[in-house]
Design a protein around this motif. Structure first.
Motif: not given
Length: 223
Positions: A11-15, A88-92, A164-172, A200-202
């Motif tokens: 969620m946080d930082g991803t969506l 976040r851009p592209g999430a919707d 799994a779609v993630e943005d952080s080291p811990d999440g990954a 992916a950049d975005s």
């Protein structure tokens, strides 16, 4: 036929763009304890569970009340989230594509249930998640594998058939340990490469066909 069975979203930082809100909340609480947050604190703050960040502030300041700090962090973050968390851009677009295709997707967050419910009732109110998991719903949260393993079990699919779609080291790390293919879309912290990670950049550059391809390629690489 694609082996992709489900997509599991952080969620946080991803969506939603809440990592900056979490940083601001931590800055506020740290300042009350006499500590000025800097980039050196980022690995203990960005993408981390409340308890992890609270433990870091205890180490940094010598304050004895970790539970009190965790409560203060949650309150400060909740206040900011309640004021609005932009997507976040592209999430919707990506979520709508998955919905149209009938592919199951769920939310897997390291935030407390109160924060998850606030965001899901606000910025993500229109999104038909199969379910949402918070830090309160498993014995251990990220970077442990429990959240993603639990999500796959609830959906009745193998973790290896999930992206799994993630943005952080811990999440990954959590998704890796659970056995998922990991799509990393970094936000505030760089995420190191790994054999089961694609980048992916975005989310603007992510499609259902691409997710299916990632799972196929991972399966082929594993034989």
């Amino acid at each position: 036929m694609s082996p992709l069975a489900a997509v599991l979203f952080d969620m946080d930082g991803t969506l939603v763009d809440t990592e900056v809100l979490w940083w601001q909340a931590t800055e506020e609480v740290a300042a009350r304890l006499g500590h000025r947050l800097t980039d050196a604190d980022a690995p203990a703050v960005v993408g981390r569970a409340v308890e992890d960040t609270a433990a870091h502030l205890v180490r940094a300041t010598g304050a004895p009340d970790r539970d009190g700090i965790a409560s203060a962090l949650t309150t400060a973050f909740q206040q900011r989230v309640d004021e609005g968390a932009p997507m976040r851009p592209g999430a919707d677009r990506l979520l709508a594509e998955l919905e149209r295709a009938g592919l199951p997707f769920a939310l897997v967050s390291a935030s407390p249930r109160s924060v998850v419910d606030s965001v899901v009732g606000g910025a993500l109110a229109h999104v038909p998640f199969a379910f949402t998991l918070s830090a309160d719903d498993t014995a251990r949260t990220k970077p442990h594998p429990d959240p993603y393993r639990t999500a796959a079990e609830r959906l009745g699919v193998p973790a290896a058939a999930c992206v799994a779609v993630e943005d952080s080291p811990d999440g990954a790390a959590s998704a890796d340990a659970a056995g998922c293919t990991v799509l990393v879309v970094p936000s505030m912290l760089p995420v190191p490469p790994g054999p089961d990670r694609v980048f992916a950049d975005s989310l603007e550059h992510v499609s259902l066909d691409g997710l299916r391809r990632h799972v196929r390629e991972r399966a082929a690489a594993r034989g």
